[in-house]
Design a protein around this motif. Structure first.
Motif, mmCIF file in Angstrom:
data_model
loop_
_atom_site.group_PDB
_atom_site.id
_atom_site.type_symbol
_atom_site.label_atom_id
_atom_site.label_comp_id
_atom_site.label_asym_id
_atom_site.label_seq_id
_atom_site.Cartn_x
_atom_site.Cartn_y
_atom_site.Cartn_z
ATOM 1 N N LEU A 74 0.828 -1.211 0.000
ATOM 2 C CA LEU A 74 0.000 0.000 0.000
ATOM 3 C C LEU A 74 0.859 1.256 0.000
ATOM 4 O O LEU A 74 0.604 2.210 -0.741
ATOM 5 C CB LEU A 74 -0.938 -0.009 1.211
ATOM 6 N N MET A 75 1.897 1.265 0.825
ATOM 7 C CA MET A 75 2.760 2.442 0.890
ATOM 8 C C MET A 75 3.533 2.642 -0.401
ATOM 9 O O MET A 75 3.716 3.772 -0.872
ATOM 10 C CB MET A 75 3.705 2.328 2.083
ATOM 11 N N ASP A 76 3.999 1.531 -0.985
ATOM 12 C CA ASP A 76 4.710 1.638 -2.272
ATOM 13 C C ASP A 76 3.784 2.213 -3.335
ATOM 14 O O ASP A 76 4.187 3.054 -4.149
ATOM 15 C CB ASP A 76 5.218 0.266 -2.709
ATOM 16 N N PHE A 77 2.533 1.757 -3.303
ATOM 17 C CA PHE A 77 1.555 2.244 -4.287
ATOM 18 C C PHE A 77 1.316 3.749 -4.107
ATOM 19 O O PHE A 77 1.363 4.509 -5.078
ATOM 20 C CB PHE A 77 0.238 1.486 -4.129
ATOM 21 N N VAL A 78 1.074 4.163 -2.872
ATOM 22 C CA VAL A 78 0.799 5.586 -2.612
ATOM 23 C C VAL A 78 1.997 6.432 -3.021
ATOM 24 O O VAL A 78 1.852 7.467 -3.677
ATOM 25 C CB VAL A 78 0.465 5.811 -1.122
ATOM 26 N N ARG A 79 3.189 5.989 -2.647
ATOM 27 C CA ARG A 79 4.391 6.762 -2.960
ATOM 28 C C ARG A 79 4.576 6.878 -4.481
ATOM 29 O O ARG A 79 4.883 7.958 -5.005
ATOM 30 C CB ARG A 79 5.615 6.111 -2.326
ATOM 31 N N THR A 80 4.372 5.790 -5.183
ATOM 32 C CA THR A 80 4.542 5.802 -6.639
ATOM 33 C C THR A 80 3.523 6.712 -7.309
ATOM 34 O O THR A 80 3.864 7.535 -8.171
ATOM 35 C CB THR A 80 4.401 4.377 -7.200
ATOM 36 N N GLU A 81 2.268 6.572 -6.908
ATOM 37 C CA GLU A 81 1.195 7.322 -7.575
ATOM 38 C C GLU A 81 1.271 8.821 -7.295
ATOM 39 O O GLU A 81 0.955 9.637 -8.159
ATOM 40 C CB GLU A 81 -0.168 6.781 -7.148
ATOM 41 N N THR A 82 1.662 9.188 -6.082
ATOM 42 C CA THR A 82 1.707 10.616 -5.745
ATOM 43 C C THR A 82 2.924 11.306 -6.332
ATOM 44 O O THR A 82 2.970 12.537 -6.391
ATOM 45 C CB THR A 82 1.699 10.821 -4.216
#
Length: 464
Positions: free
Chosen positions: A185-193
């Motif tokens: 989840l954190m990897d996803f948020v970091r990548t998308e933002t």
């Protein structure tokens, strides 16, 4: 800080006993409407339209993507109105949860994904009990966090945003994601933002709300920090483009981080304090003000934070803010706390090092040092140290054609005038460096404060 650090457990509102945490991790749709102008909630989320869809569950069974039992459960579920669907789910929660997750994982059909995610989001918004039904699935082959994380990457912004909302509902209901799920989840948020604006605004904010929910846990805050999460948040604050909801959600993340001792020293630095102080001057929304002041209160005893706030002009800003009426009691309480600390610091630590840092940073504010006669009388000789770097920097700011704000020019003119007044050779040194024409030039400025400070500076040159 007021927030107890509870390892490996979600911080709940009841634990905090603090009004600012009420539903803060929920996706704020009212605020979204405010940010979106004339775009209505229905236009964004299309809830009525999507709820009226009739996905063909039997076709997925015939394609052997789901079992017949799953199809029959979904047909039965779809026939119920929204207000009774939650009760129906609880009658055989394991079967319904498995059916939903199976569809969401195995069936790449936009209509069915939109229908199930929209329905789950609406049900969980009304009752956390619906989200709690999925607790039994955590860690299984149909782990809800794993299934939803995959959906968050879908190109359909509506699917991605609804998936984010459901994840937030899960966390708020006390479901604890596995360590692998947290990292995903954190990897996803970091990548998308960190990507260029791939998502529509409502989807981007929904993605950020997942991070808000995750950071309510102490251990996850450590994981986020160690993964250089601050490098993701700071650029968002610098490039917010006036989006108040974005500012609020990022500030809320920083506020949560400020409750973790291991992270506090990194937050208590000039860059973050200067950014947050600048936002306080620009944004009047109480929820944003509440988050920033709360962060400062949590950090005020950390290292040089009180000194940093003084240099950033917090004293004058807080005094101005005190003149306003605030509905939120936390804001008033935090302002009193910060004013007490910063005022004491101004009295005891108005030193030349702090002044030099401010001048050389280029971020000039009307901090108390500028107007303190005691400061000038005590420190004026230090302007000749280090090849007069500080004095030369002030003169550079008032040089015509220099690209600086009018406020910076006004403060620099004031300080040059004070240097002339307080130093025996002040007038001679300013003249030697060719600054007289600079000062005279600003007498014709259209900016009132620049014009005023230029006139006062000329008067001091004439009198000394």
């Amino acid at each position: 800080g007021r927030l107890p650090v509870c390892s490996s457990q979600v911080i709940e509102e009841a634990e905090v006993g603090h009004s600012r945490l009420v539903m803060v991790a929920e996706f704020d749709r009212e605020a979204l409407l405010e940010e979106s102008g004339n775009i209505s909630s229905e236009a964004i989320w299309r809830t009525t339209e999507i709820r009226s869809l009739k996905p063909n569950w039997t076709s997925f069974r015939d394609a052997r993507l789901i079992e017949d039992r799953d199809a029959q459960l979904l047909i039965r579920f779809q026939r119920e109105p929204l207000h009774t669907q939650g009760a129906l789910m609880s009658e055989d929660s394991q079967a319904f949860c498995l059916a939903f997750l199976t569809i969401l994982k195995n069936v790449n059909n936009e209509e069915s994904m939109q229908y199930l995610l929209t329905t789950l989001d609406e049900l969980m918004k009304d009752s956390r009990d619906v989200a709690k039904l999925f607790k039994q699935m955590v860690g299984s082959r149909m782990d809800p966090f794993s299934v939803l994380t995959d959906l968050m990457s879908k190109p359909d912004d509506l699917v991605a945003a609804r998936a984010c909302n459901v994840v937030v509902h899960f966390i708020n209901a006390g479901l604890v994601p596995t360590e692998n799920s947290v990292r995903s989840l954190m990897d996803f948020v970091r990548t998308e933002t960190q990507r260029d604006s791939k998502h529509k605004k409502f989807c981007f904010l929904a993605i950020l709300s997942v991070l808000q929910a995750l950071l309510r846990d102490h251990e996850r805050r450590i994981v986020f920090y160690e993964a250089k999460g601050l490098h993701m948040l700071i650029p968002l604050l610098k490039n917010h483009n006036g989006n108040t909801q974005l500012i609020y959600q990022v500030c809320h993340c920083i506020w949560l981080l400020s409750y973790t001792n291991e992270i506090k020293p990194r937050l208590a630095d000039m860059q973050i304090a200067a950014i947050l102080t600048h936002i306080l001057k620009q944004v009047q929304k109480e929820k944003v003000v509440r988050m920033i002041l709360g962060t400062f209160v949590n950090l005020i005893s950390e290292g040089e934070m009180v000194n940093v706030l003084s240099v950033c002009g917090a004293h004058r800003l807080l005094e101005n803010m005190k003149q306003r009426t605030w509905n939120d009691e936390d804001i008033n309480s935090d302002m009193d706390t910060l004013l007490e600390k910063v005022s004491l610091n101004v009295e005891t630590r108005s030193n030349f090092d702090d002044y030099s840092k401010e001048i050389l940073s280029g971020e000039l504010e009307w901090t108390p040092m500028h107007r303190s006669i005691a400061f000038w009388d005590k420190n004026v000789h230090k302007f000749l140290e280090k090849d007069m770097t500080v004095l030369k920097t002030l003169l550079e700011y008032i040089k015509p054609g220099t690209s600086v704000e009018n406020k910076t020019i006004a403060i620099a003119l004031h300080d040059v005038g004070e240097f002339v007044r307080a130093h025996p050779s002040g007038k001679a040194l300013v003249t030697k460096h060719g600054a007289k024409p600079y000062i005279m030039h600003h007498l014709t400025s259209h900016d009132q404060s620049v014009n005023k400070e230029a006139l006062l500076c000329v008067q001091k040159l004439m009198c000394h």
